[in-house]
Design a protein around this motif. Structure first.
Motif, PDB file in Angstrom:
ATOM      1  N   SER A 213       0.866  -1.183   0.000  1.00  0.00           N
ATOM      2  CA  SER A 213       0.000   0.000   0.000  1.00  0.00           C
ATOM      3  C   SER A 213       0.898   1.227   0.000  1.00  0.00           C
ATOM      4  O   SER A 213       1.823   1.331   0.820  1.00  0.00           O
ATOM      5  CB  SER A 213      -0.907   0.010   1.238  1.00  0.00           C
ATOM      6  OG  SER A 213      -1.763  -1.106   1.243  1.00  0.00           O
ATOM      7  N   VAL A 214       0.646   2.147  -0.939  1.00  0.00           N
ATOM      8  CA  VAL A 214       1.505   3.326  -1.071  1.00  0.00           C
ATOM      9  C   VAL A 214       0.664   4.591  -1.154  1.00  0.00           C
ATOM     10  O   VAL A 214      -0.533   4.557  -1.441  1.00  0.00           O
ATOM     11  CB  VAL A 214       2.397   3.220  -2.333  1.00  0.00           C
ATOM     12  CG1 VAL A 214       3.292   1.996  -2.266  1.00  0.00           C
ATOM     13  CG2 VAL A 214       1.544   3.201  -3.614  1.00  0.00           C
ATOM     14  N   ARG A 215       1.335   5.699  -0.912  1.00  0.00           N
ATOM     15  CA  ARG A 215       0.696   6.992  -1.077  1.00  0.00           C
ATOM     16  C   ARG A 215       0.720   7.378  -2.550  1.00  0.00           C
ATOM     17  O   ARG A 215       1.695   7.122  -3.260  1.00  0.00           O
ATOM     18  CB  ARG A 215       1.429   8.068  -0.262  1.00  0.00           C
ATOM     19  CG  ARG A 215       1.367   7.855   1.238  1.00  0.00           C
ATOM     20  CD  ARG A 215       1.865   9.095   1.982  1.00  0.00           C
ATOM     21  NE  ARG A 215       2.001   8.803   3.408  1.00  0.00           N
ATOM     22  CZ  ARG A 215       3.112   8.886   4.084  1.00  0.00           C
ATOM     23  NH1 ARG A 215       4.226   9.267   3.483  1.00  0.00           N
ATOM     24  NH2 ARG A 215       3.140   8.611   5.382  1.00  0.00           N
ATOM     25  N   GLY A 250      -6.183   8.917  -3.476  1.00  0.00           N
ATOM     26  CA  GLY A 250      -4.819   9.277  -3.102  1.00  0.00           C
ATOM     27  C   GLY A 250      -3.966   8.149  -2.568  1.00  0.00           C
ATOM     28  O   GLY A 250      -2.893   8.384  -1.993  1.00  0.00           O
ATOM     29  N   ARG A 251      -4.397   6.920  -2.763  1.00  0.00           N
ATOM     30  CA  ARG A 251      -3.564   5.787  -2.352  1.00  0.00           C
ATOM     31  C   ARG A 251      -3.707   4.670  -3.378  1.00  0.00           C
ATOM     32  O   ARG A 251      -4.676   4.630  -4.153  1.00  0.00           O
ATOM     33  CB  ARG A 251      -3.956   5.276  -0.971  1.00  0.00           C
ATOM     34  CG  ARG A 251      -5.325   4.608  -0.910  1.00  0.00           C
ATOM     35  CD  ARG A 251      -5.633   4.068   0.478  1.00  0.00           C
ATOM     36  NE  ARG A 251      -6.889   3.327   0.489  1.00  0.00           N
ATOM     37  CZ  ARG A 251      -6.999   2.034   0.230  1.00  0.00           C
ATOM     38  NH1 ARG A 251      -5.903   1.335  -0.063  1.00  0.00           N
ATOM     39  NH2 ARG A 251      -8.174   1.427   0.261  1.00  0.00           N
ATOM     40  N   VAL A 273      10.693   6.109  -6.334  1.00  0.00           N
ATOM     41  CA  VAL A 273       9.804   6.457  -7.452  1.00  0.00           C
ATOM     42  C   VAL A 273       8.657   7.359  -7.000  1.00  0.00           C
ATOM     43  O   VAL A 273       7.703   7.586  -7.757  1.00  0.00           O
ATOM     44  CB  VAL A 273       9.264   5.190  -8.141  1.00  0.00           C
ATOM     45  CG1 VAL A 273      10.399   4.394  -8.769  1.00  0.00           C
ATOM     46  CG2 VAL A 273       8.467   4.323  -7.171  1.00  0.00           C
ATOM     47  N   GLY A 274       8.719   7.858  -5.773  1.00  0.00           N
ATOM     48  CA  GLY A 274       7.762   8.864  -5.321  1.00  0.00           C
ATOM     49  C   GLY A 274       6.475   8.344  -4.736  1.00  0.00           C
ATOM     50  O   GLY A 274       5.486   9.088  -4.661  1.00  0.00           O
ATOM     51  N   PRO A 276       5.765   6.549  -1.273  1.00  0.00           N
ATOM     52  CA  PRO A 276       6.165   5.948   0.007  1.00  0.00           C
ATOM     53  C   PRO A 276       5.184   4.864   0.460  1.00  0.00           C
ATOM     54  O   PRO A 276       3.972   4.973   0.276  1.00  0.00           O
ATOM     55  CB  PRO A 276       6.150   7.137   0.973  1.00  0.00           C
ATOM     56  CG  PRO A 276       6.282   8.346   0.104  1.00  0.00           C
ATOM     57  CD  PRO A 276       5.587   8.011  -1.172  1.00  0.00           C
ATOM     58  N   VAL A 277       5.725   3.823   1.055  1.00  0.00           N
ATOM     59  CA  VAL A 277       4.928   2.687   1.513  1.00  0.00           C
ATOM     60  C   VAL A 277       4.234   3.012   2.830  1.00  0.00           C
ATOM     61  O   VAL A 277       4.852   3.533   3.760  1.00  0.00           O
ATOM     62  CB  VAL A 277       5.823   1.451   1.692  1.00  0.00           C
ATOM     63  CG1 VAL A 277       5.051   0.308   2.351  1.00  0.00           C
ATOM     64  CG2 VAL A 277       6.399   1.000   0.345  1.00  0.00           C
ATOM     65  N   THR A 278       2.950   2.694   2.905  1.00  0.00           N
ATOM     66  CA  THR A 278       2.208   2.847   4.158  1.00  0.00           C
ATOM     67  C   THR A 278       1.913   1.503   4.823  1.00  0.00           C
ATOM     68  O   THR A 278       1.709   1.435   6.027  1.00  0.00           O
ATOM     69  CB  THR A 278       0.874   3.575   3.908  1.00  0.00           C
ATOM     70  OG1 THR A 278       0.092   2.830   2.956  1.00  0.00           O
ATOM     71  CG2 THR A 278       1.126   4.988   3.381  1.00  0.00           C
ATOM     72  N   ARG A 279       1.900   0.442   4.042  1.00  0.00           N
ATOM     73  CA  ARG A 279       1.742  -0.902   4.609  1.00  0.00           C
ATOM     74  C   ARG A 279       2.395  -1.897   3.662  1.00  0.00           C
ATOM     75  O   ARG A 279       2.275  -1.779   2.440  1.00  0.00           O
ATOM     76  CB  ARG A 279       0.265  -1.263   4.795  1.00  0.00           C
ATOM     77  CG  ARG A 279       0.077  -2.591   5.516  1.00  0.00           C
ATOM     78  CD  ARG A 279      -1.377  -3.017   5.610  1.00  0.00           C
ATOM     79  NE  ARG A 279      -1.510  -4.283   6.337  1.00  0.00           N
ATOM     80  CZ  ARG A 279      -2.611  -5.019   6.369  1.00  0.00           C
ATOM     81  NH1 ARG A 279      -3.702  -4.615   5.710  1.00  0.00           N
ATOM     82  NH2 ARG A 279      -2.642  -6.155   7.041  1.00  0.00           N
TER      83      ARG A 279
END
Length: 315
Positions: A213-215, A250-251, A273-274, A276-279
């Motif tokens: 999961s990324v932003r 947005g995710r 690559v812009g 960031p990982v959230t999970r």
């Protein structure tokens, strides 16, 4: 009715079933009847599942003349197979009757063969089996926030807390690679040092799959960039496969497979690559999958999974 023989007397003998795929003439080494007067069903044995745990050494040296010799003070073949986890004693007898078992390269259909399990090479359906009960192969679903260590000097939760009872019972287990504290998912544990070494060594390129999961809303063309390679401070990294599972508000949720084992490689790659990982959850190591295993739980790998891991690293 029981069929009559040529001399008019009842003929109660049944002809033995033909074995499938026999390279050599089946060995008949004992005339001792099966217990309780019955005979194993070869037709049932022909379709019975083989639950054998594969040996790590598929073709070891054979220190004999390649024949299935009867050892008077040995162990019955069906008992050896049962101890190896191939099947129950009765099921092992059916496998033998169906011609699916060979000893030292010779197919055996007799129920009376006794062997020395320490020297005989026993195979079922061509794959060698082992009765080494000391080897352990486990899958752990590591929860988020837990350390990939057996103990922690700061008293933080660690995987040693989960397997503590096994360690206390004398099992020496260690983890295959590691996951950082914030990463969840599949972590293999074993006392098979050679397998663990090969699974973690980059030369064997064992793939690992993650749900990420990324932003940010990821564009599908990002996959091309990741497959072509991204330069990090310790060298370039490429993914083996990439797919976008979800994009919403947005995710994004991605599935990424790569064979890299460098520290925090997925997090550093996505930062670069812009996105960031959230999970981060590791779901697969080679052919072993996390499935619906609950966080903090252990399960024993089955024989098929162990065999696939051996195959992946050339064992």
């Amino acid at each position: 009715m029981t069929p009559a023989s040529r001399d008019g007397r009842p003929d109660r003998k049944r002809q033995p079933s033909k074995s499938r795929g026999q390279a050599k003439k089946p060995t008949q080494l004992s005339k001792k009847p099966h217990r309780k007067g019955s005979r194993p069903n070869a037709q049932t044995g022909a379709v019975r599942l083989n639950n054998a745990k594969p040996s790590r050494h598929v073709a070891p040296p054979v220190e004999n003349d390649g024949a299935a010799h009867h050892v008077e003070d040995g162990v019955r073949l069906q008992k050896v197979l049962a101890q190896a986890g191939v099947a129950s004693r009765r099921g092992a007898e059916e496998l033998i009757a169906a011609g699916r078992v060979d000893v030292n390269g010779e197919i055996v259909t007799s129920q009376g063969l006794r062997i020395d399990p320490n020297t005989a090479i026993v195979r079922v359906d061509g794959a060698r089996v082992t009765i080494d009960e000391d080897m352990q192969y486990l899958a752990l679903n590591k929860p988020k926030g837990w350390q990939s260590t057996m103990s922690d000097e700061h008293d933080r939760p660690c995987i040693g807390d989960i397997i503590g009872e096994r360690v206390m019972a004398g099992q020496r287990l260690f983890h295959v690679g590691r996951l950082d504290a914030d990463t969840e998912g599949l972590l293999l544990l074993t006392n098979d040092g050679e397998l663990a070494h090969r699974l973690t060594h980059p030369s064997f390129e064992v793939p690992k799959t993650y749900l990420v999961s990324v932003r940010g809303e990821v564009k599908r063309q990002l996959g091309r960039t990741l497959k072509d390679g991204v330069e990090l401070e310790d060298g370039p990294v490429k993914v083996d496969s990439f797919s976008v599972l979800e994009v919403h508000e947005g995710r994004s949720v991605l599935r990424i497979t790569l064979h890299e084992g460098r520290n925090r490689i997925v997090r550093r790659l996505m930062d670069q690559v812009g996105h960031p990982v959230t999970r981060l959850v590791r779901t697969d190591v080679g052919a072993v999958s996390l499935g619906d295993q609950r966080p903090g739980s252990l399960r024993v790998l089955n024989s098929k999974e162990i065999g696939q891991l051996y195959k992946a690293v050339g064992m």
